[in-house]
Scaffold this motif. Structure first.
Motif, PDB file in Angstrom:
ATOM      1  N   ASN A  71      29.219  -4.349  21.273  1.00  0.00           N
ATOM      2  CA  ASN A  71      30.439  -4.450  20.477  1.00  0.00           C
ATOM      3  C   ASN A  71      31.570  -3.504  20.890  1.00  0.00           C
ATOM      4  O   ASN A  71      32.422  -3.142  20.082  1.00  0.00           O
ATOM      5  CB  ASN A  71      30.179  -4.441  18.956  1.00  0.00           C
ATOM      6  CG  ASN A  71      29.725  -3.144  18.347  1.00  0.00           C
ATOM      7  OD1 ASN A  71      29.081  -2.336  19.010  1.00  0.00           O
ATOM      8  ND2 ASN A  71      30.063  -2.941  17.090  1.00  0.00           N
ATOM      9  N   LEU A  72      31.584  -3.138  22.174  1.00  0.00           N
ATOM     10  CA  LEU A  72      32.766  -2.571  22.825  1.00  0.00           C
ATOM     11  C   LEU A  72      32.959  -3.357  24.121  1.00  0.00           C
ATOM     12  O   LEU A  72      32.787  -2.820  25.217  1.00  0.00           O
ATOM     13  CB  LEU A  72      32.586  -1.075  23.114  1.00  0.00           C
ATOM     14  CG  LEU A  72      32.579  -0.124  21.927  1.00  0.00           C
ATOM     15  CD1 LEU A  72      32.375   1.315  22.405  1.00  0.00           C
ATOM     16  CD2 LEU A  72      33.874  -0.232  21.123  1.00  0.00           C
TER      17      LEU A  72
ATOM     18  N   GLU B 182      25.028 -12.419  33.028  1.00  0.00           N
ATOM     19  CA  GLU B 182      26.219 -11.570  32.929  1.00  0.00           C
ATOM     20  C   GLU B 182      26.990 -11.946  31.668  1.00  0.00           C
ATOM     21  O   GLU B 182      27.228 -13.130  31.402  1.00  0.00           O
ATOM     22  CB  GLU B 182      27.112 -11.756  34.151  1.00  0.00           C
ATOM     23  CG  GLU B 182      28.331 -10.846  34.141  1.00  0.00           C
ATOM     24  CD  GLU B 182      29.211 -11.024  35.361  1.00  0.00           C
ATOM     25  OE1 GLU B 182      30.158 -10.227  35.518  1.00  0.00           O
ATOM     26  OE2 GLU B 182      28.958 -11.955  36.148  1.00  0.00           O
ATOM     27  N   ARG B 183      27.375 -10.929  30.886  1.00  0.00           N
ATOM     28  CA  ARG B 183      28.056 -11.168  29.619  1.00  0.00           C
ATOM     29  C   ARG B 183      29.322 -10.326  29.501  1.00  0.00           C
ATOM     30  O   ARG B 183      29.432  -9.260  30.122  1.00  0.00           O
ATOM     31  CB  ARG B 183      27.136 -10.813  28.436  1.00  0.00           C
ATOM     32  CG  ARG B 183      25.842 -11.603  28.358  1.00  0.00           C
ATOM     33  CD  ARG B 183      25.015 -11.177  27.149  1.00  0.00           C
ATOM     34  NE  ARG B 183      23.743 -11.845  27.094  1.00  0.00           N
ATOM     35  CZ  ARG B 183      22.648 -11.415  27.727  1.00  0.00           C
ATOM     36  NH1 ARG B 183      22.695 -10.293  28.448  1.00  0.00           N
ATOM     37  NH2 ARG B 183      21.510 -12.066  27.632  1.00  0.00           N
ATOM     38  N   LEU B 184      30.221 -10.802  28.678  1.00  0.00           N
ATOM     39  CA  LEU B 184      31.369 -10.020  28.248  1.00  0.00           C
ATOM     40  C   LEU B 184      31.501 -10.266  26.755  1.00  0.00           C
ATOM     41  O   LEU B 184      31.895 -11.360  26.325  1.00  0.00           O
ATOM     42  CB  LEU B 184      32.647 -10.436  28.973  1.00  0.00           C
ATOM     43  CG  LEU B 184      33.915  -9.670  28.556  1.00  0.00           C
ATOM     44  CD1 LEU B 184      33.752  -8.169  28.813  1.00  0.00           C
ATOM     45  CD2 LEU B 184      35.132 -10.214  29.289  1.00  0.00           C
ATOM     46  N   GLY B 185      31.121  -9.279  25.949  1.00  0.00           N
ATOM     47  CA  GLY B 185      31.073  -9.488  24.512  1.00  0.00           C
ATOM     48  C   GLY B 185      30.038 -10.558  24.197  1.00  0.00           C
ATOM     49  O   GLY B 185      28.882 -10.476  24.635  1.00  0.00           O
ATOM     50  N   PHE B 186      30.440 -11.589  23.471  1.00  0.00           N
ATOM     51  CA  PHE B 186      29.522 -12.678  23.118  1.00  0.00           C
ATOM     52  C   PHE B 186      29.587 -13.841  24.108  1.00  0.00           C
ATOM     53  O   PHE B 186      28.945 -14.864  23.893  1.00  0.00           O
ATOM     54  CB  PHE B 186      29.829 -13.179  21.698  1.00  0.00           C
ATOM     55  CG  PHE B 186      29.519 -12.177  20.631  1.00  0.00           C
ATOM     56  CD1 PHE B 186      28.205 -11.785  20.386  1.00  0.00           C
ATOM     57  CD2 PHE B 186      30.533 -11.613  19.881  1.00  0.00           C
ATOM     58  CE1 PHE B 186      27.916 -10.851  19.397  1.00  0.00           C
ATOM     59  CE2 PHE B 186      30.250 -10.679  18.889  1.00  0.00           C
ATOM     60  CZ  PHE B 186      28.933 -10.303  18.656  1.00  0.00           C
ATOM     61  N   ARG B 187      30.367 -13.695  25.172  1.00  0.00           N
ATOM     62  CA  ARG B 187      30.500 -14.771  26.156  1.00  0.00           C
ATOM     63  C   ARG B 187      29.514 -14.572  27.303  1.00  0.00           C
ATOM     64  O   ARG B 187      29.398 -13.473  27.836  1.00  0.00           O
ATOM     65  CB  ARG B 187      31.918 -14.833  26.718  1.00  0.00           C
ATOM     66  CG  ARG B 187      32.935 -15.368  25.723  1.00  0.00           C
ATOM     67  CD  ARG B 187      34.260 -15.655  26.403  1.00  0.00           C
ATOM     68  NE  ARG B 187      34.862 -14.429  26.912  1.00  0.00           N
ATOM     69  CZ  ARG B 187      35.401 -14.319  28.121  1.00  0.00           C
ATOM     70  NH1 ARG B 187      35.397 -15.334  28.958  1.00  0.00           N
ATOM     71  NH2 ARG B 187      35.946 -13.175  28.506  1.00  0.00           N
TER      72      ARG B 187
END
Length: 204
Positions: free
Chosen positions: A153-154, A175-180
């Protein structure tokens, strides 16, 4: 009972059920409740009884008992989330004890998520959790032998700790960015495409 009825309705439509829970539940209710759940994310709020008593009005050991029950006695896919609150539950000593307990009692494959606190509701005077503190906690988890430790959550501030890596060859799998999810290299059976290591989880 409402959650159990909802789970039954979900299953009737082929929808999996996930309990997001504090894990503080009696023995009989625990058995009935988790029989309806496919997965659970348990908030392990701290690793001291003092924190649970002062801030939650509860006790630590019933939560630990629930985690042991879920992992050892059920087929419920289980993950853990700990909200790091500066100077409340984030000391190196406490985090080392917690991560060591998870590795010993639950096994190294139970995912552990460290998330950032932000001032709200009845704790508006506390400082928000820094990205550095999240990374330090995740590094402690990895050093204690946990295979799947995340800092959350940052988004973007803790990039490498948002991803899933193979416990065998350490290759990047998800690989993730936030919830994506930006990239998912796991095959349909949940294996690493590089070394064929099976990655624990619910796939397909």
């Amino acid at each position: 009972e409402y959650a159990m009825d909802t789970a039954d309705a979900c299953h009737a439509r082929g929808i999996a059920t996930v309990a997001v829970t504090a894990g503080y539940i009696g023995l009989d209710a625990r058995r009935e409740f988790y029989a309806k759940m496919d997965a659970a994310n348990v908030d392990l709020k701290a690793f001291t009884d003092d924190f649970y008593m002062r801030l939650c009005g509860a006790r630590l050991h019933p939560v630990l008992d629930t985690l042991v029950y879920l992992v050892r006695e059920t087929d419920v896919w289980t993950e853990i989330t700990t909200l790091l609150i500066p100077d409340r539950n984030d000391s190196d000593e406490e985090l080392t004890q917690m991560c060591g307990w998870i590795a010993r009692e639950l096994g190294p494959d139970v995912p552990l998520h460290f998330t950032a606190f932000h001032p709200d509701y009845r704790m508006v005077d506390e400082e928000p959790t820094s990205a550095r503190a999240l990374v330090r906690a995740a590094e402690i988890g990895a050093s204690e032998g946990l295979h799947f430790v995340y800092a959350g959550n940052l988004p973007g501030a803790v990039r490498s700790w948002e991803n899933t890596y193979c416990p065998g060859c350490r290759g990047l799998l998800v690989e993730r960015l936030g919830f994506r999810v930006l990239c998912n290299r796991l095959d349909a059976s949940g294996r690493c495409p590089d070394c064929r290591q099976a990655v624990p989880g619910v796939w397909g």
